[in-house]
Design a protein around this motif. Structure first.
Motif, PDB file in Angstrom:
ATOM      1  N   MET A 122      -3.168  35.253  98.072  1.00 48.63           N
ATOM      2  CA  MET A 122      -3.185  34.702  99.415  1.00 48.63           C
ATOM      3  C   MET A 122      -3.812  35.741 100.350  1.00 48.63           C
ATOM      4  SD  MET A 122       0.356  32.621  99.858  1.00 48.63           S
ATOM      5  CE  MET A 122      -0.469  31.358 100.785  1.00 48.63           C
ATOM      6  N   PRO A 123      -4.554  35.281 101.320  1.00 50.11           N
ATOM      7  CA  PRO A 123      -5.172  36.244 102.259  1.00 50.11           C
ATOM      8  C   PRO A 123      -4.160  36.711 103.305  1.00 50.11           C
ATOM      9  CG  PRO A 123      -5.832  34.015 102.816  1.00 50.11           C
ATOM     10  CD  PRO A 123      -4.994  33.915 101.568  1.00 50.11           C
ATOM     11  N   GLU A 124      -3.697  37.920 103.157  1.00 54.38           N
ATOM     12  CA  GLU A 124      -2.752  38.455 104.136  1.00 54.38           C
ATOM     13  C   GLU A 124      -3.522  39.008 105.327  1.00 54.38           C
ATOM     14  OE1 GLU A 124      -1.910  42.908 102.482  1.00 54.38           O
ATOM     15  OE2 GLU A 124      -0.585  41.317 101.808  1.00 54.38           O
ATOM     16  N   MET A 125      -2.814  39.188 106.409  1.00 55.99           N
ATOM     17  CA  MET A 125      -3.432  39.746 107.604  1.00 55.99           C
ATOM     18  C   MET A 125      -2.395  40.459 108.443  1.00 55.99           C
ATOM     19  SD  MET A 125      -3.926  36.544 110.235  1.00 55.99           S
ATOM     20  CE  MET A 125      -4.522  37.636 111.482  1.00 55.99           C
ATOM     21  N   ARG A 126      -2.899  41.185 109.412  1.00 51.99           N
ATOM     22  CA  ARG A 126      -2.055  41.845 110.405  1.00 51.99           C
ATOM     23  C   ARG A 126      -2.518  41.380 111.775  1.00 51.99           C
ATOM     24  NH1 ARG A 126      -2.270  44.008 105.989  1.00 51.99           N
ATOM     25  NH2 ARG A 126      -0.689  45.328 105.059  1.00 51.99           N
ATOM     26  N   PHE A 127      -1.585  41.348 112.693  1.00 52.81           N
ATOM     27  CA  PHE A 127      -1.933  41.026 114.073  1.00 52.81           C
ATOM     28  C   PHE A 127      -1.266  42.057 114.969  1.00 52.81           C
ATOM     29  CE2 PHE A 127       1.622  38.492 112.699  1.00 52.81           C
ATOM     30  CZ  PHE A 127       2.473  38.316 113.772  1.00 52.81           C
ATOM     31  N   VAL A 128      -2.038  42.551 115.915  1.00 54.69           N
ATOM     32  CA  VAL A 128      -1.572  43.630 116.782  1.00 54.69           C
ATOM     33  C   VAL A 128      -1.168  43.019 118.115  1.00 54.69           C
ATOM     34  CG1 VAL A 128      -2.149  45.831 117.850  1.00 54.69           C
ATOM     35  CG2 VAL A 128      -3.164  45.218 115.639  1.00 54.69           C
ATOM     36  N   ALA A 147       5.586  28.248  97.760  1.00 57.81           N
ATOM     37  CA  ALA A 147       4.925  27.174  97.006  1.00 57.81           C
ATOM     38  C   ALA A 147       4.058  27.738  95.887  1.00 57.81           C
ATOM     39  CB  ALA A 147       4.092  26.318  97.949  1.00 57.81           C
ATOM     40  N   ARG A 148       3.462  28.875  96.141  1.00 59.94           N
ATOM     41  CA  ARG A 148       2.550  29.464  95.154  1.00 59.94           C
ATOM     42  C   ARG A 148       3.266  30.314  94.098  1.00 59.94           C
ATOM     43  NH1 ARG A 148      -3.329  32.038  96.224  1.00 59.94           N
ATOM     44  NH2 ARG A 148      -3.777  32.477  94.049  1.00 59.94           N
ATOM     45  N   CYS A 206       8.395  34.751 101.139  1.00 61.83           N
ATOM     46  CA  CYS A 206       7.876  36.091 101.407  1.00 61.83           C
ATOM     47  C   CYS A 206       8.897  36.879 102.236  1.00 61.83           C
ATOM     48  CB  CYS A 206       6.541  36.012 102.142  1.00 61.83           C
ATOM     49  SG  CYS A 206       5.848  37.631 102.515  1.00 61.83           S
ATOM     50  N   SER A 207       9.561  37.814 101.596  1.00 63.03           N
ATOM     51  CA  SER A 207      10.580  38.599 102.300  1.00 63.03           C
ATOM     52  C   SER A 207       9.957  39.452 103.397  1.00 63.03           C
ATOM     53  CB  SER A 207      11.367  39.467 101.328  1.00 63.03           C
ATOM     54  OG  SER A 207      10.511  40.371 100.660  1.00 63.03           O
ATOM     55  N   SER A 260      -0.378  35.146 105.394  1.00 60.27           N
ATOM     56  CA  SER A 260      -1.304  34.027 105.511  1.00 60.27           C
ATOM     57  C   SER A 260      -2.083  34.131 106.819  1.00 60.27           C
ATOM     58  CB  SER A 260      -0.512  32.714 105.487  1.00 60.27           C
ATOM     59  OG  SER A 260      -1.294  31.626 105.895  1.00 60.27           O
ATOM     60  N   LEU A 261      -3.253  33.525 106.838  1.00 55.14           N
ATOM     61  CA  LEU A 261      -4.067  33.496 108.058  1.00 55.14           C
ATOM     62  C   LEU A 261      -3.571  32.464 109.069  1.00 55.14           C
ATOM     63  CD1 LEU A 261      -7.630  33.746 106.440  1.00 55.14           C
ATOM     64  CD2 LEU A 261      -6.160  35.586 107.247  1.00 55.14           C
ATOM     65  N   VAL A 262      -2.481  31.787 108.773  1.00 57.45           N
ATOM     66  CA  VAL A 262      -1.948  30.744 109.657  1.00 57.45           C
ATOM     67  C   VAL A 262      -1.677  31.282 111.069  1.00 57.45           C
ATOM     68  CG1 VAL A 262       0.507  31.027 109.087  1.00 57.45           C
ATOM     69  CG2 VAL A 262      -0.363  28.791 109.777  1.00 57.45           C
ATOM     70  N   ILE A 263      -1.471  32.556 111.200  1.00 60.21           N
ATOM     71  CA  ILE A 263      -1.233  33.170 112.514  1.00 60.21           C
ATOM     72  C   ILE A 263      -2.350  32.801 113.490  1.00 60.21           C
ATOM     73  CG2 ILE A 263      -1.153  35.400 113.743  1.00 60.21           C
ATOM     74  CD1 ILE A 263       1.450  34.707 112.318  1.00 60.21           C
ATOM     75  N   LYS A 264      -3.577  32.720 112.973  1.00 57.91           N
ATOM     76  CA  LYS A 264      -4.723  32.403 113.827  1.00 57.91           C
ATOM     77  C   LYS A 264      -4.645  30.991 114.407  1.00 57.91           C
ATOM     78  CE  LYS A 264      -8.129  35.495 111.830  1.00 57.91           C
ATOM     79  NZ  LYS A 264      -9.468  35.587 111.222  1.00 57.91           N
ATOM     80  N   ASP A 265      -3.824  30.129 113.814  1.00 58.04           N
ATOM     81  CA  ASP A 265      -3.635  28.779 114.354  1.00 58.04           C
ATOM     82  C   ASP A 265      -2.676  28.769 115.538  1.00 58.04           C
ATOM     83  OD1 ASP A 265      -5.294  27.837 112.344  1.00 58.04           O
ATOM     84  OD2 ASP A 265      -3.628  27.209 111.049  1.00 58.04           O
ATOM     85  N   PHE A 266      -1.941  29.857 115.716  1.00 54.35           N
ATOM     86  CA  PHE A 266      -0.907  29.911 116.743  1.00 54.35           C
ATOM     87  C   PHE A 266      -1.233  30.852 117.900  1.00 54.35           C
ATOM     88  CE2 PHE A 266       1.142  28.065 113.149  1.00 54.35           C
ATOM     89  CZ  PHE A 266       2.091  27.208 113.681  1.00 54.35           C
ATOM     90  N   PHE A 267      -2.043  31.860 117.642  1.00 54.77           N
ATOM     91  CA  PHE A 267      -2.338  32.859 118.666  1.00 54.77           C
ATOM     92  C   PHE A 267      -3.833  33.097 118.783  1.00 54.77           C
ATOM     93  CE2 PHE A 267       1.850  34.277 116.889  1.00 54.77           C
ATOM     94  CZ  PHE A 267       2.612  33.907 117.991  1.00 54.77           C
TER      95      PHE A 267
END
Length: 95
Positions: free
Chosen positions: A1-7, A57-58, A63-64, A22-29
């Motif tokens: 899965m493509p992980e990411m960080r957001f600052v 699911a995968r 994800c702890s 997940s890149l889902v963060i980009k859908d929210f911010f």
């Protein structure tokens, strides 16, 4: 899965690098946007729950690290909820 960080930058000026599996963060911010603390925490809760569910699911388990990040965000956000004009600023996405 493509992980990411957001600052992000908290209302007190402290910057923090947060994790998502997940890149889902980009859908929210959006980078460069400021969000009221409560709205930021609610969106982070939804996004990180979705991200953790995608891991489950995968791989068969949540994800702890995402859930830990959510707990951290909830904890810090609680300090600012009494300030109606407090905002969290999204500074960057790092993939």
């Amino acid at each position: 899965m493509p992980e990411m960080r957001f600052v992000i930058r908290w209302p007190d000026g402290a910057s923090e690098t947060c994790y998502s599996p997940s890149l889902v963060i980009k859908d929210f911010f959006r980078v460069g946007e400021a969000y009221p603390v409560e709205a930021f925490a609610a969106s982070a809760r939804e996004a990180l729950t979705i991200a953790s569910d995608r891991v489950a699911a995968r791989y068969g388990f949540p994800c702890s690290r995402a859930l830990g990040q959510l707990a951290r965000i909830e904890s810090v956000a609680a300090r600012f909820r009494a300030q109606p004009d407090a905002h969290v600023f999204v500074q960057a996405f790092e993939e």
